[in-house]
Write an enzyme that holds these catalytic residues in place. Structure first.
Site, PDB file in Angstrom:
ATOM      1  N   ASP B  12      80.295  12.452 -29.502  1.00  0.00           N
ATOM      2  CA  ASP B  12      79.838  11.475 -30.495  1.00  0.00           C
ATOM      3  C   ASP B  12      78.649  12.096 -31.228  1.00  0.00           C
ATOM      4  O   ASP B  12      78.053  13.071 -30.760  1.00  0.00           O
ATOM      5  CB  ASP B  12      79.405  10.177 -29.801  1.00  0.00           C
ATOM      6  CG  ASP B  12      78.889   9.135 -30.792  1.00  0.00           C
ATOM      7  OD1 ASP B  12      79.497   8.991 -31.876  1.00  0.00           O
ATOM      8  OD2 ASP B  12      77.876   8.479 -30.499  1.00  0.00           O
ATOM      9  N   SER B  13      78.293  11.522 -32.378  1.00  0.00           N
ATOM     10  CA  SER B  13      77.098  11.965 -33.094  1.00  0.00           C
ATOM     11  C   SER B  13      75.832  11.733 -32.266  1.00  0.00           C
ATOM     12  O   SER B  13      74.803  12.336 -32.537  1.00  0.00           O
ATOM     13  CB  SER B  13      76.977  11.201 -34.408  1.00  0.00           C
ATOM     14  OG  SER B  13      76.812   9.830 -34.143  1.00  0.00           O
ATOM     15  N   CYS B  75      83.580   8.833 -31.895  1.00  0.00           N
ATOM     16  CA  CYS B  75      82.671   8.534 -33.006  1.00  0.00           C
ATOM     17  C   CYS B  75      83.555   8.168 -34.184  1.00  0.00           C
ATOM     18  O   CYS B  75      84.421   8.953 -34.582  1.00  0.00           O
ATOM     19  CB  CYS B  75      81.842   9.781 -33.315  1.00  0.00           C
ATOM     20  SG  CYS B  75      80.931   9.735 -34.866  1.00  0.00           S
ATOM     21  N   GLU B 155      69.626   1.927 -31.883  1.00  0.00           N
ATOM     22  CA  GLU B 155      68.811   2.970 -31.255  1.00  0.00           C
ATOM     23  C   GLU B 155      67.356   2.542 -31.069  1.00  0.00           C
ATOM     24  O   GLU B 155      66.665   3.037 -30.188  1.00  0.00           O
ATOM     25  CB  GLU B 155      68.898   4.268 -32.066  1.00  0.00           C
ATOM     26  CG  GLU B 155      70.292   4.869 -31.927  1.00  0.00           C
ATOM     27  CD  GLU B 155      70.451   6.219 -32.592  1.00  0.00           C
ATOM     28  OE1 GLU B 155      69.547   6.615 -33.336  1.00  0.00           O
ATOM     29  OE2 GLU B 155      71.488   6.853 -32.362  1.00  0.00           O
ATOM     30  N   CYS B 187      82.282   1.217 -35.262  1.00  0.00           N
ATOM     31  CA  CYS B 187      81.248   2.205 -34.946  1.00  0.00           C
ATOM     32  C   CYS B 187      80.918   2.029 -33.475  1.00  0.00           C
ATOM     33  O   CYS B 187      80.729   0.900 -33.011  1.00  0.00           O
ATOM     34  CB  CYS B 187      80.000   1.966 -35.808  1.00  0.00           C
ATOM     35  SG  CYS B 187      78.587   3.014 -35.359  1.00  0.00           S
ATOM     36  N   HIS B 189      78.355   2.435 -31.869  1.00  0.00           N
ATOM     37  CA  HIS B 189      77.045   1.839 -31.567  1.00  0.00           C
ATOM     38  C   HIS B 189      77.092   0.305 -31.562  1.00  0.00           C
ATOM     39  O   HIS B 189      76.251  -0.333 -30.954  1.00  0.00           O
ATOM     40  CB  HIS B 189      76.014   2.249 -32.630  1.00  0.00           C
ATOM     41  CG  HIS B 189      75.364   3.554 -32.381  1.00  0.00           C
ATOM     42  ND1 HIS B 189      75.914   4.742 -32.785  1.00  0.00           N
ATOM     43  CD2 HIS B 189      74.188   3.881 -31.772  1.00  0.00           C
ATOM     44  CE1 HIS B 189      75.109   5.730 -32.445  1.00  0.00           C
ATOM     45  NE2 HIS B 189      74.065   5.240 -31.825  1.00  0.00           N
TER      46      HIS B 189
END
Lengths: 271, 271
Positions: B12-13, B75, B155, B187, B189
């Site tokens: 993933d990024s 991702c 994040e 996504c 996240h």
């Protein structure tokens, strides 16, 4: 090297440093400039010291290959983490953006309570605290606050959004309670959010945007080293990016408040 | 290559892909895994297609050097931009995260109005629109919305913050007006913000978190290629990052809901 017609190199993790470049061009219109924005790896603010140093040295080596006469680290995070490493590499003068802002804050405060906002990396480095203490001694009160979402909000273009105001209110709460009268914008993206930050901070608080101070420092250093370009002709300005040219032109023109025509993309990882 | 005891590679990024890894480990506890999180260059969502492809290929080459038997692009942005390029490079099965989510949405919607949220790169690629059309035909209504601030909020740890709710209300407004009954979290996240997104979307809207679907797809592909690890012993899990080990361990343990002990930092630009 003492070539007065060589360009000034300026770099940032992305586009924020353009607010500094703009002031340099205004103050020294004859100077040529080369700007590099690391949009392919932005943002730096939540990355580790080692990574920031590595990226800054790659960029310094690239700008060195462009035969610059002077280097401006127009990024608070890179100034905080990589200034020494970059100075060790370069044989030319290097200017960072922390000291001019710290000095302006010390000159500006009346109640001797200074607030500093920046990325997590900048705040954790304590670089502003040390710089302010250097000019002011230990009795100066300094209250710091990391504002990690501000860079994303600036790049999202939510410069005057109600949500940005709400986030500013959260971040600035402790600074307001501490009654700072001076607030250092310790990130070159933050001038874009200046209106909202000023409203949230209140009219008793003076914001310090170091961009103009940095350009004055650049002028001083050029004079000291006899590196000023004495030409009457306007300088030309070259831009490099590590990601999309279109993105850099579009958003960069907003940051600079003038059209950016020629941007070139380079592979910074090779340096 | 047909080594059933080889690990599954996942990347993933940054840390978002850990939500996918977690599901893979739960469903297939005997499998070994190697995870790479590109925290040194995160986020990918606002970067250009060329840059995302370049980064994804570097990571694929690194994981190839770890002798993986299968690769999961955990991702959405990299799946949207770099899936084909990665497939062209690899001689092993590659699984992306778009198709399972699109399929789940088509199966789940009753009023045939699907919303999709993701990074700017994912939304601009139209990859979800194409995948949903593949399963559903042209009469399905699909409304997309880029939510660039969500990754930063995840994040920053503002998973249940009032500000996150305000931002969700702004982003989801058009989707609510269009009366979607199904919303794809496009996504990796976004599952961290699931509570707030669900509240903002309202109780009539079903969220599609593709992580579990992706793990089922991984199981299918392993079975098809006779690559399943038949051991009774629990697999081991190795983690690599392009930035701070401490950051990866600290935040990654939250994402995985289990302690991450061994993380190694590598120089991904060399691959």
């Amino acid at each position: 090297m003492n070539d007065t017609s060589a360009p000034i190199g300026v770099f940032d993790s992305g586009l924020g440093g353009l607010t500094v470049l703009k002031e340099i061009i205004t103050l020294m219109p004859a100077e040529h400039t080369v700007y590099f924005g690391d949009t392919g790896r932005t943002p730096y603010g939540s990355k580790s010291p080692e990574t920031i140093i590595k990226y800054a040295l790659q960029i310094a080596r690239f700008l060195q290959s462009q035969h610059i006469k002077m280097l401006v680290i127009a990024c608070n995070t890179a100034s905080a983490r990589a200034y020494k490493a970059v100075c060790d590499l370069m044989k030319i003068p290097v200017v960072e953006v922390i000291t001019p802002g710290a000095q302006a804050a010390v000159q500006g405060t009346i109640n001797r309570k200074i607030g500093v906002i920046g990325t997590r990396a900048t705040i954790e480095s304590d670089v502003y605290v040390n710089a302010i203490r250097h000019f002011a001694g230990p009795d100066m009160q300094i209250i710091q606050q990391a504002c990690p979402l501000f860079v994303s909000l600036a790049e999202e273009g939510w410069w005057h959004h109600a949500v940005t105001r709400s986030i500013a209110d959260v971040y600035l709460q402790a600074l307001k309670q501490a009654q700072v009268d001076t607030l250092v914008l310790g990130c070159t993206h933050y001038p874009l959010l200046k209106d909202v930050i000023a409203q949230s901070a209140g009219s008793d608080v003076t914001l310090v945007d170091a961009a103009h101070r940095v350009s004055e420092r650049v002028l001083d250093v050029l004079k000291t080293h006899r590196l000023m370009n004495q030409s009457d002709v306007q300088g030309h300005h070259v831009f490099y990016t590590s990601d999309s040219i279109e993105y850099f032109q579009k958003l960069g023109s907003l940051f600079m408040d003038r059209t950016i025509d020629t941007v070139e993309r380079i592979d910074i990882e090779q340096y």
